[in-house]
Design a protein around this motif. Sequence first.
Motif, PDB file in Angstrom:
ATOM      1  N   LEU A  40      10.319   4.538   0.999  1.00  0.00           N
ATOM      2  CA  LEU A  40       9.362   3.455   1.204  1.00  0.00           C
ATOM      3  C   LEU A  40       9.859   2.164   0.552  1.00  0.00           C
ATOM      4  O   LEU A  40       9.663   1.067   1.083  1.00  0.00           O
ATOM      5  CB  LEU A  40       8.004   3.843   0.629  1.00  0.00           C
TER       6      LEU A  40
ATOM      7  N   LEU B  48       1.422  -1.366  -0.499  1.00  0.00           N
ATOM      8  CA  LEU B  48       2.311  -0.349  -1.062  1.00  0.00           C
ATOM      9  C   LEU B  48       2.192  -0.308  -2.585  1.00  0.00           C
ATOM     10  O   LEU B  48       2.099   0.767  -3.181  1.00  0.00           O
ATOM     11  CB  LEU B  48       3.756  -0.637  -0.651  1.00  0.00           C
TER      12      LEU B  48
ATOM     13  N   LEU C 193       2.795   4.820   5.409  1.00  0.00           N
ATOM     14  CA  LEU C 193       1.634   4.749   4.516  1.00  0.00           C
ATOM     15  C   LEU C 193       0.404   5.354   5.177  1.00  0.00           C
ATOM     16  O   LEU C 193      -0.412   6.018   4.517  1.00  0.00           O
ATOM     17  CB  LEU C 193       1.366   3.299   4.112  1.00  0.00           C
TER      18      LEU C 193
END
Length: 365
Positions: free
Chosen positions: A127, A95, A196
Amino acid sequence: MTTASRTPWPGRPLDGDDEPAARPDPDSTPDDEPWGARLEDAVAAADAPDAVFALSRHGHRTVRTGGTGPPPPHPRDTLRYEIGSATKTFTGLLLARLTDSGRVSGGDAAVTLLDGGRPAGTAPITLAHLITHTAGLPALPAGFHARALPAWRTNPYARYPDARVIDAFLRHRPRHRPGTRWRYSNFGVAVLGHALAAATGTRWQDLIPAQLLEPLALHDTALRADTRGRDATGHGKDGTTAVPAFDAGGFQAAGAIRATPLDLLTFLEAHLDPARSPRLAGALHAVRTPVLRRGLGHRHVHTVAWFRHPTDGGPLYFHSGATLGQQAFLGFRPDTGTALAAVCTRRYRAHDPFPATAHALLAEQ
């Protein structure tokens, strides 16, 4: 349930959390015997069929192996071990890497990426919420236990594939505003992996090799069981009953990685010296940044990938993990230039000595 002290990453570091510089190495070619003896004691304390403790101090490695079971066909330190929830350190770094390259933002709404729609309400799950366990999601999705029960002692996660994880997330309605409470959630990090993948048009199991494993030269790290006999065999709590290789199902981002101890040590050494991995330097620095405090006196500190504990010399970063038959501990200390990768092939049990032994070993360095 505890309240998070601040809306999590992205954002600037928490105040007063600058790390001290690494202390100079008093001996550029240290004798590994003191460390070797302590690692041997740790291997014995693990009380597992196979155990490996691998320590790096200023780049000098010391590895000790052993176990209560017969030696496997290949040396124990060359086998790949299931690291369970320690996989989250890879997902957190992924990430950070995708954020650093501008492909996603920690503030992106997960529902938009997964469903293409507009998030309901004014506080969508982002996220950042997913990776910091502040999304308001339970540890596992509703209906997981009922579906997994027939395979509870073999491979429960395999019965909950990708589509079910995503559907369970899209149907879920959090009880609390995202970003306000911390609750450890395999469900949340699994959803992050799918988000993602949706954002990049690339499966998580392909993102990890391209974005992390190849740049860091982790050639003995994988996301699936090996058919050539190079994977360690896990065991139950009794230390003798073998269990099948772990299948993470739709929870790959939360627990699918298996790796050799030396690859895990390479992974940790990259965190100690980000400058040696220029493609990932920004992300490696980012995952050391505190983003969340919780608990009484806000004594628990988190980054986007690691738990962070104080020591007399500076912060200690760590994450542990377990599958049905194996365990792992990963940790590093920038102040002493020390990293520790420890693995064993025995299911976690009450008052298990393995994680405590590993944590204490690193804390005392």
